[in-house]
Design a protein around this motif. Structure first.
Motif, PDB file in Angstrom:
ATOM      1  N   TYR A 442       0.481  -1.088  -0.295  1.00 49.12           N
ATOM      2  CA  TYR A 442      -0.264   0.007  -0.040  1.00 49.12           C
ATOM      3  C   TYR A 442       0.986   1.235  -0.473  1.00 49.12           C
ATOM      4  CZ  TYR A 442      -4.019  -2.864   0.619  1.00 49.12           C
ATOM      5  OH  TYR A 442      -5.161  -3.637   0.659  1.00 49.12           O
ATOM      6  N   PHE A 443       2.414   1.636   0.011  1.00 50.14           N
ATOM      7  CA  PHE A 443       3.151   2.231  -0.011  1.00 50.14           C
ATOM      8  C   PHE A 443       2.339   3.332  -1.113  1.00 50.14           C
ATOM      9  CE2 PHE A 443       6.853   4.788  -0.175  1.00 50.14           C
ATOM     10  CZ  PHE A 443       7.055   4.975   0.749  1.00 50.14           C
ATOM     11  N   ALA A 444       2.499   2.862  -2.145  1.00 53.34           N
ATOM     12  CA  ALA A 444       1.679   3.013  -3.322  1.00 53.34           C
ATOM     13  C   ALA A 444       1.276   4.839  -2.956  1.00 53.34           C
ATOM     14  CB  ALA A 444       1.375   2.800  -4.718  1.00 53.34           C
ATOM     15  N   LEU A 445      -0.141   4.240  -2.403  1.00 52.04           N
ATOM     16  CA  LEU A 445      -1.475   4.381  -2.427  1.00 52.04           C
ATOM     17  C   LEU A 445      -1.089   5.784  -1.065  1.00 52.04           C
ATOM     18  CD1 LEU A 445      -5.033   4.217  -2.354  1.00 52.04           C
ATOM     19  CD2 LEU A 445      -4.518   3.046   0.027  1.00 52.04           C
ATOM     20  N   ILE A 446      -0.233   5.361   0.096  1.00 61.32           N
ATOM     21  CA  ILE A 446       0.203   6.514   0.800  1.00 61.32           C
ATOM     22  C   ILE A 446       1.007   7.738   0.178  1.00 61.32           C
ATOM     23  CG2 ILE A 446       1.442   6.873   3.191  1.00 61.32           C
ATOM     24  CD1 ILE A 446      -0.920   5.144   3.577  1.00 61.32           C
ATOM     25  N   VAL A 447       1.828   7.958  -0.952  1.00 68.14           N
ATOM     26  CA  VAL A 447       2.421   8.489  -1.493  1.00 68.14           C
ATOM     27  C   VAL A 447       0.908   9.794  -2.237  1.00 68.14           C
ATOM     28  CG1 VAL A 447       3.061   9.331  -3.542  1.00 68.14           C
ATOM     29  CG2 VAL A 447       3.998   7.536  -1.837  1.00 68.14           C
ATOM     30  N   ALA A 448       0.022   8.225  -3.044  1.00 66.02           N
ATOM     31  CA  ALA A 448      -1.130   9.538  -3.018  1.00 66.02           C
ATOM     32  C   ALA A 448      -2.236  10.238  -2.501  1.00 66.02           C
ATOM     33  CB  ALA A 448      -1.632   8.595  -4.058  1.00 66.02           C
ATOM     34  N   PHE A 449      -2.044   9.933  -1.623  1.00 67.77           N
ATOM     35  CA  PHE A 449      -2.250  10.740   0.123  1.00 67.77           C
ATOM     36  C   PHE A 449      -2.047  11.632  -0.200  1.00 67.77           C
ATOM     37  CE2 PHE A 449      -5.508   5.978   1.466  1.00 67.77           C
ATOM     38  CZ  PHE A 449      -6.307   6.997   0.583  1.00 67.77           C
ATOM     39  N   ILE A 450      -1.013  11.256   0.352  1.00 69.76           N
ATOM     40  CA  ILE A 450       0.157  12.703   0.435  1.00 69.76           C
ATOM     41  C   ILE A 450       0.582  13.885  -0.615  1.00 69.76           C
ATOM     42  CG2 ILE A 450       2.706  13.366   1.183  1.00 69.76           C
ATOM     43  CD1 ILE A 450       2.723  10.992   3.076  1.00 69.76           C
ATOM     44  N   GLN A 451       0.287  13.589  -1.541  1.00 66.60           N
ATOM     45  CA  GLN A 451       0.460  14.284  -2.913  1.00 66.60           C
ATOM     46  C   GLN A 451      -1.102  15.069  -3.029  1.00 66.60           C
ATOM     47  OE1 GLN A 451       1.068  11.821  -5.901  1.00 66.60           O
ATOM     48  NE2 GLN A 451       4.142  12.238  -5.613  1.00 66.60           N
ATOM     49  N   ARG A 452      -1.718  14.336  -1.988  1.00 62.94           N
ATOM     50  CA  ARG A 452      -3.311  15.460  -2.066  1.00 62.94           C
ATOM     51  C   ARG A 452      -3.484  16.632  -1.538  1.00 62.94           C
ATOM     52  NH1 ARG A 452      -9.347  13.942   0.439  1.00 62.94           N
ATOM     53  NH2 ARG A 452     -10.053  15.763   0.406  1.00 62.94           N
ATOM     54  N   TYR A 453      -2.364  16.808  -0.606  1.00 61.22           N
ATOM     55  CA  TYR A 453      -2.009  18.196   0.557  1.00 61.22           C
ATOM     56  C   TYR A 453      -0.216  18.572  -0.018  1.00 61.22           C
ATOM     57  CZ  TYR A 453      -6.012  15.837   2.547  1.00 61.22           C
ATOM     58  OH  TYR A 453      -6.958  15.243   3.756  1.00 61.22           O
ATOM     59  N   ASP A 454       0.629  18.067  -1.065  1.00 62.36           N
ATOM     60  CA  ASP A 454       1.153  17.900  -0.459  1.00 62.36           C
ATOM     61  C   ASP A 454       1.970  17.948  -2.122  1.00 62.36           C
ATOM     62  OD1 ASP A 454       4.335  19.418  -1.003  1.00 62.36           O
ATOM     63  OD2 ASP A 454       4.549  18.331   1.032  1.00 62.36           O
ATOM     64  N   LYS A 455       1.848  18.673  -3.044  1.00 62.48           N
ATOM     65  CA  LYS A 455       1.817  18.079  -5.078  1.00 62.48           C
ATOM     66  C   LYS A 455       2.943  17.634  -4.517  1.00 62.48           C
ATOM     67  CE  LYS A 455      -2.683  19.359  -5.910  1.00 62.48           C
ATOM     68  NZ  LYS A 455      -2.983  19.041  -4.306  1.00 62.48           N
ATOM     69  N   ASN A 456       4.091  18.398  -4.173  1.00 62.07           N
ATOM     70  CA  ASN A 456       5.644  17.707  -4.546  1.00 62.07           C
ATOM     71  C   ASN A 456       5.672  16.821  -3.860  1.00 62.07           C
ATOM     72  OD1 ASN A 456       5.506  20.361  -5.827  1.00 62.07           O
ATOM     73  ND2 ASN A 456       6.269  21.831  -4.197  1.00 62.07           N
ATOM     74  N   ALA A 457       5.185  16.932  -2.866  1.00 60.14           N
ATOM     75  CA  ALA A 457       5.852  14.882  -1.773  1.00 60.14           C
ATOM     76  C   ALA A 457       6.214  13.767  -2.752  1.00 60.14           C
ATOM     77  CB  ALA A 457       4.839  15.131  -1.194  1.00 60.14           C
ATOM     78  N   GLY A 458       6.936  13.173  -2.762  1.00 59.50           N
ATOM     79  CA  GLY A 458       6.866  12.099  -3.321  1.00 59.50           C
ATOM     80  C   GLY A 458       7.547  10.999  -1.777  1.00 59.50           C
ATOM     81  N   ILE A 459       8.526   9.820  -2.764  1.00 62.49           N
ATOM     82  CA  ILE A 459       9.006   8.943  -2.181  1.00 62.49           C
ATOM     83  C   ILE A 459      10.341   9.221  -0.540  1.00 62.49           C
ATOM     84  CG2 ILE A 459      10.061   6.821  -1.778  1.00 62.49           C
ATOM     85  CD1 ILE A 459       9.574   5.273  -4.285  1.00 62.49           C
ATOM     86  N   GLY A 460      10.490  10.233  -0.970  1.00 60.55           N
ATOM     87  CA  GLY A 460      11.624  11.056   0.287  1.00 60.55           C
ATOM     88  C   GLY A 460      10.384  11.891   1.565  1.00 60.55           C
ATOM     89  N   THR A 461       9.628  12.156   0.987  1.00 60.15           N
ATOM     90  CA  THR A 461       8.308  12.748   2.120  1.00 60.15           C
ATOM     91  C   THR A 461       7.697  11.893   3.053  1.00 60.15           C
ATOM     92  OG1 THR A 461       7.976  14.227   0.580  1.00 60.15           O
ATOM     93  CG2 THR A 461       6.598  13.900   2.226  1.00 60.15           C
ATOM     94  N   VAL A 462       7.510  10.792   2.753  1.00 60.27           N
ATOM     95  CA  VAL A 462       6.440   9.337   3.754  1.00 60.27           C
ATOM     96  C   VAL A 462       7.699   8.749   4.185  1.00 60.27           C
ATOM     97  CG1 VAL A 462       5.937   7.554   2.887  1.00 60.27           C
ATOM     98  CG2 VAL A 462       5.176   8.853   1.105  1.00 60.27           C
ATOM     99  N   ILE A 463       9.192   8.577   3.573  1.00 61.74           N
ATOM    100  CA  ILE A 463      10.303   7.876   4.297  1.00 61.74           C
ATOM    101  C   ILE A 463      10.890   8.927   5.633  1.00 61.74           C
ATOM    102  CG2 ILE A 463      13.081   6.890   4.348  1.00 61.74           C
ATOM    103  CD1 ILE A 463      11.706   6.018   1.732  1.00 61.74           C
ATOM    104  N   ALA A 464      10.744   9.845   4.971  1.00 63.52           N
ATOM    105  CA  ALA A 464      11.427  11.333   5.936  1.00 63.52           C
ATOM    106  C   ALA A 464      10.124  11.442   7.451  1.00 63.52           C
ATOM    107  CB  ALA A 464      11.425  12.199   5.326  1.00 63.52           C
ATOM    108  N   THR A 465       9.010  11.144   6.977  1.00 61.94           N
ATOM    109  CA  THR A 465       8.326  11.576   8.094  1.00 61.94           C
ATOM    110  C   THR A 465       7.958  10.439   9.295  1.00 61.94           C
ATOM    111  OG1 THR A 465       7.019  13.049   6.454  1.00 61.94           O
ATOM    112  CG2 THR A 465       5.444  12.213   7.902  1.00 61.94           C
TER     113      THR A 465
END
Length: 502
Positions: A442-465
């Motif tokens: 479900y990692f790809a789904l989490i990236v998609a959810f995050i990009q709703r609030y931060d259009k520039n977010a990517g895998i690095g945003t998820v891992i750092a958070t």
């Protein structure tokens, strides 16, 4: 210092290409590696079957045929895809009717702000009984709840994701993963002791207690690290309007409540009697094979759809069937970026499996740990770290355990560690790196959810958070296990800590 480090991780991660491009690159890389390692004759012996596992070369006539003919099937058979889309169709009805927004407002109006973070993390852990619910419903819902509370929505998303995925093994109830792992563990234990028997609740006491510790740890990380680091939310999403319920909304809730009561009664009548119509006909005593547990995604769709329609009719937000279909269609619009990600992720996962590179990496790592020769507690800690590392390259908990159990359970039994305790250690390692592993389904789904609030977010945003949660959960669980061993407490019903040969 922590903030600078996480900022560095995020910067490096976000410097990577778009996640879909990255998965495409991973898939291409696996193809190249399959050719390189196949030329070296690299092989290992499967610890369960004794079969020699070699690298399958995808740059061959058979490999090319496989990639071309299975491309569509890889995509359509990717397990989370159908789960997410079906569940989101039902959730789309509930959201389109206004039911979800109304429930959020009630939660905001009734819940003290001081405990909302703990509630979100704890709810995430509990959702592991049916993990799909956590990923497709609780994670995005928690972002909306935090935004309504005036907190950064990504903090809510992170807190829920930490509970759902990072706290995967903890729960107050048994889940489908318990009997699945138990069966694999018993088969492995019988390599040494053919009469050895393990029950599905063999880790229950430890995991029950873990739920509260993980909930507290997740709350502290969210409040002390994640929220301060994210700062104030300045995105385009607007918080739900927190005004008192109107007369129409109250009537809609009444209708939805009646619908939920009818559905609950239907489920209870079908599942409580041993011969109930929701039980599995060939084995009625096994609740985990019932239509309730095996069809949990279908129930998410049915409950969300029925309650959403009932609310829409009661509140007047649904005038006709076209409004219902519109809600379903709108939910699919939000899934477009996820579907693109899944196409490439599915190819990568399939290639990695076909080449046997995942199996070989896991076996080689296991063999290395076997040669170290440590005492029980250090050995278990090393095993936890190994499981956590392997989890970064192999997503399926059952697949990893099918591979690792025949190696480590017999080996640990010979030094006096029970199979039940070995399974606990594996579940800890398997859980803590879920939230930072791109291989997690479900990692790809989490990236998609995050990009709703931060259009520039990517895998690095998820891992750092999520990295602070992984570290905190790992520390908490290792310390808890060490204390558990020192006190000699049972980890579950009839589950010893030590193995004593007959």
């Amino acid at each position: 210092m922590i903030d600078r480090f996480l900022g560095f991780v995020e910067k490096i991660g976000n410097a990577l290409p778009h996640p879909a491009t990255l998965f495409a690159g991973f898939a291409f890389g696996v193809v190249i590696l399959s050719w390189v390692f196949s030329q070296t004759g690299l092989s290992v012996q499967h610890p369960g079957t004794g079969e020699m596992i070699t690298v399958v070369n995808l740059i061959s006539q058979d490999g090319i045929y496989l990639m071309l003919t299975k491309l569509v099937k890889n995509f359509t058979n990717f397990a989370p895809l159908g789960v997410v889309l079906v569940a989101m169709l039902g959730i789309g009805i509930a959201e389109g009717s206004g039911l979800i927004g109304t429930l959020i407002r009630i939660l905001v109006l009734k819940s003290p702000k001081s405990i909302i973070t703990f509630v979100v993390v704890f709810a995430g852990v509990l959702s592991n009984t049916a993990s799909e619910v956590g990923y497709v419903l609780l994670v995005p819902l928690s972002a909306i709840i935090f935004l309504a509370f005036g907190k950064h929505p990504l903090a809510g998303l992170a807190a829920a994701f930490a509970g759902v995925s990072g706290g995967y093994s903890a729960n107050l109830l048994l889940g489908t993963i318990d009997p699945l792992l138990q069966g694999i563990s018993q088969e492995a234990a019988q390599i040494i002791d053919p009469s050895y028997s393990i029950n599905a609740a063999c880790n229950y006491y430890f995991m029950f207690v873990s739920t509260f510790f993980i909930g507290i740890a997740g709350t502290i990380v969210t409040e002390k690290i994640v929220i301060p680091r994210l700062g104030e939310y300045k995105g385009d999403e607007v918080a739900e309007d927190i005004h008192p319920l109107t007369k129409d909304e109250k009537r809609g809730l009444l209708y939805a409540g009646i619908a939920a009561l009818i559905l609950t009664t239907f489920i209870l009548v079908g599942i409580i009697p041993e011969n109930g119509f929701l039980r599995y006909s060939e084995d009625p005593s096994n609740i985990f094979k019932s239509a309730l547990m095996k069809g949990i995604v279908s129930w998410i769709f049915i409950i969300a759809a029925v309650c959403g329609i009932a609310y829409g009719k009661g509140s007047g937000t649904f005038k006709n069937d076209a409004d219902i279909m519109k809600g379903m269609g709108k939910s699919m619009e939000t899934m477009s970026s996820y579907i693109v990600l899944v196409f490439f992720a599915a190819q990568f996962v399939a290639y990695f499996k076909w080449t046997n590179l995942g199996l070989i990496c896991a076996v080689k790592g296991a063999q290395f740990l076997e040669t170290i020769g440590l005492d029980k507690m250090p050995l278990l800690i090393c095993f936890i770290f190994l499981a956590a590392l392997i989890n970064l390259v192999m997503g399926s908990a059952s697949a990893k355990w099918t591979l690792m159990a025949p190696v480590f359970i017999p080996m640990f039994m010979l030094v006096g560690i029970s199979p039940e305790l070995t399974q606990v250690a594996y579940r800890i390692g398997d859980s803590v790196t879920n939230i930072i592993s791109p291989m997690m389904s479900y990692f790809a789904l989490i990236v998609a959810f995050i990009q709703r609030y931060d259009k520039n977010a990517g895998i690095g945003t998820v891992i750092a958070t999520m990295l602070p949660y992984s570290i905190a959960f790992l520390i908490v669980w290792v310390v808890l296990m060490a204390i558990w061993l020192m006190l000699g407490l049972p980890i579950g019903p009839n589950s010893p800590l030590h193995y004593i040969p007959n």
